[in-house]
Scaffold this active site. Sequence first.
Site, PDB file in Angstrom:
ATOM      1  N   ASP A   1       2.245  -5.195   9.004  1.00 28.48           N
ATOM      2  CA  ASP A   1       0.881  -4.120   8.714  1.00 28.48           C
ATOM      3  C   ASP A   1       0.046  -4.744   8.390  1.00 28.48           C
ATOM      4  O   ASP A   1       0.027  -5.832   7.497  1.00 28.48           O
ATOM      5  CB  ASP A   1       1.428  -3.192   7.041  1.00 28.48           C
ATOM      6  CG  ASP A   1       0.467  -2.690   6.784  1.00 28.48           C
ATOM      7  OD1 ASP A   1      -0.982  -2.730   7.461  1.00 28.48           O
ATOM      8  OD2 ASP A   1       1.000  -1.107   6.598  1.00 28.48           O
TER       9      ASP A   1
ATOM     10  N   TYR B   1     -10.584   0.550  12.014  1.00 26.52           N
ATOM     11  CA  TYR B   1     -11.560   0.679  11.216  1.00 26.52           C
ATOM     12  C   TYR B   1     -11.664   0.074   9.964  1.00 26.52           C
ATOM     13  O   TYR B   1     -13.714   0.258   9.120  1.00 26.52           O
ATOM     14  CB  TYR B   1     -12.079   2.533  10.496  1.00 26.52           C
ATOM     15  CG  TYR B   1     -10.005   2.876   9.353  1.00 26.52           C
ATOM     16  CD1 TYR B   1     -10.334   2.603   8.633  1.00 26.52           C
ATOM     17  CD2 TYR B   1      -9.336   3.512   9.856  1.00 26.52           C
ATOM     18  CE1 TYR B   1      -9.056   2.970   8.032  1.00 26.52           C
ATOM     19  CE2 TYR B   1      -7.852   4.145   8.944  1.00 26.52           C
ATOM     20  CZ  TYR B   1      -8.414   3.720   8.362  1.00 26.52           C
ATOM     21  OH  TYR B   1      -7.329   4.485   7.438  1.00 26.52           O
ATOM     22  N   LYS B   2     -11.230  -0.987   9.967  1.00 23.55           N
ATOM     23  CA  LYS B   2     -11.615  -1.755   8.660  1.00 23.55           C
ATOM     24  C   LYS B   2     -12.399  -2.713   8.925  1.00 23.55           C
ATOM     25  O   LYS B   2     -13.329  -3.304   9.681  1.00 23.55           O
ATOM     26  CB  LYS B   2     -10.123  -2.659   7.239  1.00 23.55           C
ATOM     27  CG  LYS B   2      -9.585  -1.296   7.153  1.00 23.55           C
ATOM     28  CD  LYS B   2      -8.433  -1.809   6.099  1.00 23.55           C
ATOM     29  CE  LYS B   2      -8.183  -0.530   5.333  1.00 23.55           C
ATOM     30  NZ  LYS B   2      -7.991  -0.046   4.308  1.00 23.55           N
TER      31      LYS B   2
ATOM     32  N   ARG C   1     -12.910  -5.404  -6.319  1.00 25.00           N
ATOM     33  CA  ARG C   1     -11.768  -6.049  -4.501  1.00 25.00           C
ATOM     34  C   ARG C   1     -13.498  -6.039  -3.741  1.00 25.00           C
ATOM     35  O   ARG C   1     -14.574  -4.506  -3.643  1.00 25.00           O
ATOM     36  CB  ARG C   1     -10.870  -4.675  -3.580  1.00 25.00           C
ATOM     37  CG  ARG C   1     -10.204  -5.238  -2.890  1.00 25.00           C
ATOM     38  CD  ARG C   1      -9.420  -4.250  -2.623  1.00 25.00           C
ATOM     39  NE  ARG C   1     -10.113  -3.066  -1.737  1.00 25.00           N
ATOM     40  CZ  ARG C   1      -9.671  -2.320  -1.189  1.00 25.00           C
ATOM     41  NH1 ARG C   1      -7.788  -3.012  -0.584  1.00 25.00           N
ATOM     42  NH2 ARG C   1     -10.232  -1.282  -0.104  1.00 25.00           N
TER      43      ARG C   1
ATOM     44  N   PHE D   1       0.641  -0.615   0.063  1.00 20.08           N
ATOM     45  CA  PHE D   1       0.140   0.245   0.074  1.00 20.08           C
ATOM     46  C   PHE D   1       1.214   1.715  -0.176  1.00 20.08           C
ATOM     47  O   PHE D   1       1.451   1.585   0.887  1.00 20.08           O
ATOM     48  CB  PHE D   1      -0.600  -0.045   1.765  1.00 20.08           C
ATOM     49  CG  PHE D   1      -2.062   0.901   1.070  1.00 20.08           C
ATOM     50  CD1 PHE D   1      -3.142   0.978   0.112  1.00 20.08           C
ATOM     51  CD2 PHE D   1      -1.899   2.304   2.180  1.00 20.08           C
ATOM     52  CE1 PHE D   1      -4.096   2.442   0.086  1.00 20.08           C
ATOM     53  CE2 PHE D   1      -2.540   3.133   1.888  1.00 20.08           C
ATOM     54  CZ  PHE D   1      -3.844   3.114   1.240  1.00 20.08           C
TER      55      PHE D   1
END
Lengths: 416, 416
Positions: A203, A228-229, A375, A131
């Site tokens: 990560d 928050y995922k 996705r 990312f």
Amino acid sequence: MTPFDTAVSRDACAARDTSDPLAALRDRFVLPQGMIYLDGNSLGPLPRAAVDMFSYTIEQEWGQNLIKSWNTAGWFDMPLRLGDRIGALIGAAPGQTVVCDTTSINLYKAVCAASGLRSDRDVIVAEAASFPTDLYIIEGAMKSTGRPMKRRLIGADGPLDALLDDRVAVVVLSHVDYRTGALMDVAAITEQVHKAGALVVWDLCHSAGVIEFAFDADAIDFAVGCTYKYLNGGPGSPAFISVASRHQAAASHPLSGWWGHAAPFDFDRDFRPDAGIKRFLCGTQPIISLRGVDAALDALEGVTVAALRHKSLALTALFINRVSTLLPDLEIVTPRDPTLRGSQVAIAFEHGYAVVQAMIERGVIGDFRAPDIMRFGFAPLYLRFQDIWDAAEILAACVRAEVWRDPRYSRRSAVT
Amino acid sequence: MTPFDTAVSRDACAARDTSDPLAALRDRFVLPQGMIYLDGNSLGPLPRAAVDMFSYTIEQEWGQNLIKSWNTAGWFDMPLRLGDRIGALIGAAPGQTVVCDTTSINLYKAVCAASGLRSDRDVIVAEAASFPTDLYIIEGAMKSTGRPMKRRLIGADGPLDALLDDRVAVVVLSHVDYRTGALMDVAAITEQVHKAGALVVWDLCHSAGVIEFAFDADAIDFAVGCTYKYLNGGPGSPAFISVASRHQAAASHPLSGWWGHAAPFDFDRDFRPDAGIKRFLCGTQPIISLRGVDAALDALEGVTVAALRHKSLALTALFINRVSTLLPDLEIVTPRDPTLRGSQVAIAFEHGYAVVQAMIERGVIGDFRAPDIMRFGFAPLYLRFQDIWDAAEILAACVRAEVWRDPRYSRRSAVT
């Protein structure tokens, strides 16, 4: 019974929902009517109990008790208390995790600290397909070490094996690839990195709360991740950082704010870091957003990550199976091998952007990553097998209808 | 009419409240029954309208609209939009301020960037009496510059005049001293620093929202500040950083996260900073806590900082006058000269800790700063002149009763 045996009919999926031991968890979340939410890998939904927790924090703790709440409502201790709760989900014993700041900033602390622990080495290894903020932050951290540092990229510069040597200080890796959904073999890679004398930073943005991670058992050095995922802490809720106990006393980073001081209220003139994990705190945290993390962790009470992982694999297997059956020409990028698969399914398709937009209009929320990745995230806390069946049907309908010919679905900038 | 003419009686104070043009603002805040809140310089109270704004953000934007809200609810733009609103309060034209992260982290960015803009110099000047996190962060920033840096401390090493020379890259100063409440002459000091060829970073934690600041007119280089004191954004609400337009293109800092990238959704492999103030963003911000800043800025609509400053000076003058009259032996540390006074009154008293505790029990909330400072903040948005009269009476009653002889008020660790 394999994860694929429910794929024969929608009724079979509904029956599987009835017998799903995690089915009741769905009621812990607010899910808009008629929406199939496959974007929990970007922003998890609102835990139902969070509404009252936020209200209490806002109206009683802040509104009525004001400054006293720093002590009486435990605001001071939230970064550590929530850190230990997240630690329990990623296999880290208490005292090694704090919730604070953003993933980017926590990664900066981790890379700076790890580089400092290997001060005789000058290379940081990262993934070319990482990312991007991870790469950007590594750039910034390299400049902050006080010595010339070099970057080697897995993929662009060669495989990890070829990049590891005695110049490598730190290797930064993602547990799950944010685009492809591929899962790394943490134990094997960490061992390989350690054998080369380097430290590892994992990560966990796309795995915390949904895939098992063995921070202590695998002798991980540092981990960071967002809340928050799959953890459902709310938009932009503070991130976490885990630092192995064995490194803490010697691990230093330049974000030396008063919350990381050994005695923040002594108001000393010089920085003296806390002996433990608190040295990875910096400034005052956003308490209301932190309370969202608290509520989200409550919504995980009574369920194991192993059980979530088991259902997650069944959901992704079902989706892969259905899509392969309905749309055999589509290229599913995510590994079919469950040991190599995260909790999402990525499909490469040149008209992916339009298809995702059309699916959103039909109530199935996924997202798109340039140049061509559709996705879909599969959160076992609140998704049903029948949702997966329906989502695959709607995907197939959109592709068969060639929705990309409809100007309504033309390209605009993608959402996070 | 001088600010002191109301000090003759409680009735005169009540009459002054009746004619106060800002009196109606008090209704915009939740204030607990029977409490006189003189700690708004530590945590401002809850704006009444914030309750519904938080609910809407939590239940509708997050709960119902989920990921779409990044665009539809303007979450993406909040750091810039709120930044411009705060810019308007500190004299900074739009495009120079963002709301994000913590004061400590923003100070780190500012000191790193300012040091980089003066790369031929190697000294940072700060105040020995600075809020300690400022000194701690400067320590960390100095280590991150990639060159050996030295610190000189105003007070410990001499007055500012004596410390300024052609080695000084940056001077970090607080607009208002967090302990004494003394106010700096920003225009004169900034000019002096600029004449020496250095850049200035002003910390506005104890002035933003209550004291005028002329970011553009005084040619300030950098400013940082918090939003949870006189700005009332809520516990730990994100901080702000202002960077003069003329510096932005060349100002760089190591917290190079994706939100600071010129095109964050292009997912480039290398960091290319935004051309403007967005380069001072780093990671995803806590949206719910940011919404508190939004609501708090709404509560300031229709009122000028000049009007707030005028009333603030009248409130502090009244308190100083009453305390001097009732307790002539107490040492008021805060300057009586209004041009040198912030929005708080600090009183040095060896039994200060016990007195503050006893006052809290009697409904007057102030705080204590070691070793002996009783600190009272005066927020003109919601305090009345009669509150100030009553607070002084209660202070006097506590001192006359020698409350420090009561073991209930014995020392414990202080609150932020």
